[in-house]
Design a protein around this motif. Structure first.
Motif, PDB file in Angstrom:
ATOM      1  N   LYS A   1       4.798   4.096   2.746  1.00 40.68           N
ATOM      2  CA  LYS A   1       4.590   2.927   1.905  1.00 40.68           C
ATOM      3  C   LYS A   1       4.953   1.679   2.695  1.00 40.68           C
ATOM      4  N   GLY A   2       4.242   0.586   2.445  1.00 41.99           N
ATOM      5  CA  GLY A   2       4.569  -0.639   3.161  1.00 41.99           C
ATOM      6  C   GLY A   2       3.665  -1.795   2.779  1.00 41.99           C
ATOM      7  N   HIS A   3       3.634  -2.805   3.653  1.00 39.72           N
ATOM      8  CA  HIS A   3       2.806  -3.988   3.444  1.00 39.72           C
ATOM      9  C   HIS A   3       1.540  -3.900   4.300  1.00 39.72           C
ATOM     10  N   TYR A   4       0.459  -4.442   3.777  1.00 40.42           N
ATOM     11  CA  TYR A   4      -0.784  -4.483   4.548  1.00 40.42           C
ATOM     12  C   TYR A   4      -1.309  -5.910   4.579  1.00 40.42           C
ATOM     13  N   GLN A   5      -2.115  -6.182   5.601  1.00 40.22           N
ATOM     14  CA  GLN A   5      -2.796  -7.467   5.672  1.00 40.22           C
ATOM     15  C   GLN A   5      -4.142  -7.295   6.354  1.00 40.22           C
TER      16      GLN A   5
ATOM     17  N   ASP B   1     -11.146  -9.034  11.464  1.00 39.40           N
ATOM     18  CA  ASP B   1     -11.900  -7.855  11.017  1.00 39.40           C
ATOM     19  C   ASP B   1     -11.030  -6.602  11.058  1.00 39.40           C
ATOM     20  N   SER B   2      -9.703  -6.775  10.987  1.00 38.46           N
ATOM     21  CA  SER B   2      -8.791  -5.636  11.112  1.00 38.46           C
ATOM     22  C   SER B   2      -7.911  -5.469   9.877  1.00 38.46           C
ATOM     23  N   LEU B   3      -7.588  -4.207   9.588  1.00 40.03           N
ATOM     24  CA  LEU B   3      -6.635  -3.860   8.535  1.00 40.03           C
ATOM     25  C   LEU B   3      -5.358  -3.410   9.223  1.00 40.03           C
ATOM     26  N   ILE B   4      -4.251  -4.077   8.928  1.00 43.21           N
ATOM     27  CA  ILE B   4      -2.975  -3.768   9.560  1.00 43.21           C
ATOM     28  C   ILE B   4      -2.022  -3.199   8.514  1.00 43.21           C
ATOM     29  N   LEU B   5      -1.519  -1.995   8.784  1.00 43.07           N
ATOM     30  CA  LEU B   5      -0.599  -1.315   7.870  1.00 43.07           C
ATOM     31  C   LEU B   5       0.790  -1.265   8.492  1.00 43.07           C
ATOM     32  N   ASN B   6       1.767  -1.804   7.795  1.00 43.39           N
ATOM     33  CA  ASN B   6       3.154  -1.795   8.261  1.00 43.39           C
ATOM     34  C   ASN B   6       3.983  -0.932   7.312  1.00 43.39           C
ATOM     35  N   TYR B   7       4.429   0.235   7.791  1.00 42.35           N
ATOM     36  CA  TYR B   7       5.173   1.183   6.947  1.00 42.35           C
ATOM     37  C   TYR B   7       6.651   0.774   6.881  1.00 42.35           C
ATOM     38  N   ASP B   8       6.915  -0.323   6.205  1.00 38.84           N
ATOM     39  CA  ASP B   8       8.271  -0.851   6.155  1.00 38.84           C
ATOM     40  C   ASP B   8       8.956  -0.635   4.809  1.00 38.84           C
ATOM     41  N   LEU B   9       8.288   0.010   3.854  1.00 37.42           N
ATOM     42  CA  LEU B   9       8.864   0.210   2.520  1.00 37.42           C
ATOM     43  C   LEU B   9       9.049   1.687   2.167  1.00 37.42           C
TER      44      LEU B   9
ATOM     45  N   ALA C   1       8.074  11.830   6.248  1.00 36.79           N
ATOM     46  CA  ALA C   1       7.985  10.400   5.943  1.00 36.79           C
ATOM     47  C   ALA C   1       7.476   9.629   7.162  1.00 36.79           C
ATOM     48  N   ILE C   2       6.632   8.612   6.915  1.00 38.99           N
ATOM     49  CA  ILE C   2       6.184   7.694   7.960  1.00 38.99           C
ATOM     50  C   ILE C   2       6.898   6.368   7.705  1.00 38.99           C
ATOM     51  N   LYS C   3       7.714   5.931   8.651  1.00 38.86           N
ATOM     52  CA  LYS C   3       8.507   4.717   8.446  1.00 38.86           C
ATOM     53  C   LYS C   3       8.609   3.928   9.754  1.00 38.86           C
ATOM     54  N   ASN C   4       8.676   2.592   9.616  1.00 34.97           N
ATOM     55  CA  ASN C   4       8.803   1.688  10.763  1.00 34.97           C
ATOM     56  C   ASN C   4       7.702   1.932  11.797  1.00 34.97           C
ATOM     57  N   GLN C   5       6.496   2.069  11.297  1.00 33.51           N
ATOM     58  CA  GLN C   5       5.314   2.272  12.150  1.00 33.51           C
ATOM     59  C   GLN C   5       4.234   1.285  11.724  1.00 33.51           C
ATOM     60  N   ILE C   6       3.489   0.781  12.691  1.00 33.26           N
ATOM     61  CA  ILE C   6       2.388  -0.149  12.397  1.00 33.26           C
ATOM     62  C   ILE C   6       1.085   0.467  12.894  1.00 33.26           C
ATOM     63  N   GLU C   7       0.092   0.509  12.015  1.00 33.12           N
ATOM     64  CA  GLU C   7      -1.232   1.025  12.373  1.00 33.12           C
ATOM     65  C   GLU C   7      -2.262  -0.090  12.224  1.00 33.12           C
ATOM     66  N   LYS C   8      -3.220  -0.111  13.127  1.00 34.39           N
ATOM     67  CA  LYS C   8      -4.260  -1.133  13.079  1.00 34.39           C
ATOM     68  C   LYS C   8      -5.634  -0.461  13.120  1.00 34.39           C
ATOM     69  N   TYR C   9      -6.475  -0.808  12.152  1.00 29.22           N
ATOM     70  CA  TYR C   9      -7.824  -0.261  12.047  1.00 29.22           C
ATOM     71  C   TYR C   9      -8.837  -1.409  12.072  1.00 29.22           C
TER      72      TYR C   9
ATOM     73  N   PHE D   1       0.844  -1.202   0.000  1.00 30.09           N
ATOM     74  CA  PHE D   1       0.000   0.000   0.000  1.00 30.09           C
ATOM     75  C   PHE D   1       0.874   1.245   0.000  1.00 30.09           C
ATOM     76  N   GLN D   2       0.261   2.355  -0.433  1.00 32.29           N
ATOM     77  CA  GLN D   2       0.877   3.673  -0.328  1.00 32.29           C
ATOM     78  C   GLN D   2      -0.137   4.610   0.292  1.00 32.29           C
ATOM     79  N   ARG D   3       0.356   5.571   1.079  1.00 34.23           N
ATOM     80  CA  ARG D   3      -0.550   6.501   1.738  1.00 34.23           C
ATOM     81  C   ARG D   3       0.099   7.888   1.746  1.00 34.23           C
ATOM     82  N   GLU D   4      -0.701   8.918   1.568  1.00 37.56           N
ATOM     83  CA  GLU D   4      -0.211  10.284   1.700  1.00 37.56           C
ATOM     84  C   GLU D   4      -1.336  11.183   2.168  1.00 37.56           C
ATOM     85  N   ILE D   5      -0.966  12.310   2.774  1.00 32.54           N
ATOM     86  CA  ILE D   5      -1.932  13.344   3.144  1.00 32.54           C
ATOM     87  C   ILE D   5      -1.604  14.586   2.333  1.00 32.54           C
ATOM     88  N   GLN D   6      -2.595  15.076   1.592  1.00 33.48           N
ATOM     89  CA  GLN D   6      -2.441  16.260   0.759  1.00 33.48           C
ATOM     90  C   GLN D   6      -3.122  17.447   1.429  1.00 33.48           C
TER      91      GLN D   6
END
Length: 232
Positions: free
Chosen positions: A78-82, A86-94, A199-207, A63-68
């Protein structure tokens, strides 16, 4: 012999159940990722001065994410998601980090009662930057770089330091301090673009996923609910 046959049948039954559960998990994950795949946006605040979150999800789990904002990009990642339960997990590892403004310098000493500061300004691509202000705000003294990107400033030699600011309408401001007992030859490399997104890096968000269909993605983080509209 009969008991052994029963045990073998039970083991086969357990193996079949494990394989089935694994298959269901993989199928559900792939199906959810396929449904999620696409570009989404969520805007908030007054239209002209508000901000928009933009997400892009790929089938390969990236995934990629930005705020304009009004003046351009505010942050990005940017990173991997899974999708797990019932949760979306975003790992900003890329996330690829952008180079900030920086300087290279040499110093020397002499018996003069003043010091000279030679500042040559470049962009990151090493193009000279004319018409850039190089100044000491406290003394309200400075110079503008010439066609070769050079500005020369003189100060009275004394103990202490001064803060120098390089200011460019294109690339923003960059500040540093000098020792007022030394002469300097400085090369300043300004990051290109006035707005420097974070930049957002090495952060994990859970929704928590409240809703996911072909038109929207509704997420909950704490008490906040975000409804992202899918772009066609």
């Amino acid at each position: 012999m009969k008991q052994k046959v029963i045990e073998i049948l039970k083991e086969r039954s357990v193996i079949k159940k494990v394989i089935l559960l694994a298959f269901l998990f993989i199928y559900t994950t792939i199906n959810s990722q396929s449904l999620l795949s696409g570009n989404y946006s969520y805007c908030y605040g007054v239209t002209d001065n508000g901000e928009c979150k933009i997400f892009s999800f790929k089938n390969n789990g990236v995934f990629q994410r930005e705020i304009q904002g009004e003046l351009g990009k505010i942050n990005y990642g940017k990173g991997h998601y899974q999708i797990k339960n019932d949760s979306l997990i975003l790992n900003y590892d890329l996330t690829e980090l952008k180079i900030n403004s920086f300087r290279k310098y040499k110093t020397y000493f002499n018996d003069s009662d003043s010091i000279k500061l030679y500042v040559r300004v470049f962009s990151h691509s090493e193009k000279v930057r004319p018409n850039v202000s190089v100044l000491n705000l406290k003394d309200r003294y400075g110079e503008v770089t010439d066609k070769d990107g050079l500005a020369v400033l003189s100060f009275k030699k004394q103990a202490g330091s001064k803060k120098i600011q390089v200011s460019d309408l294109c690339c923003g401001n960059y500040s540093f301090e000098i020792d007022t007992k030394l002469n300097y030859e400085i090369e300043v490399y300004l990051s290109e673009g006035y707005n420097k997104p974070k930049a957002i890096k090495n952060q994990i968000e859970k929704y928590k996923i409240m809703k996911l269909n072909k038109n929207q993605l509704k997420l909950k983080e704490g008490e906040q609910i975000i409804t992202l509209k899918k772009k066609s």
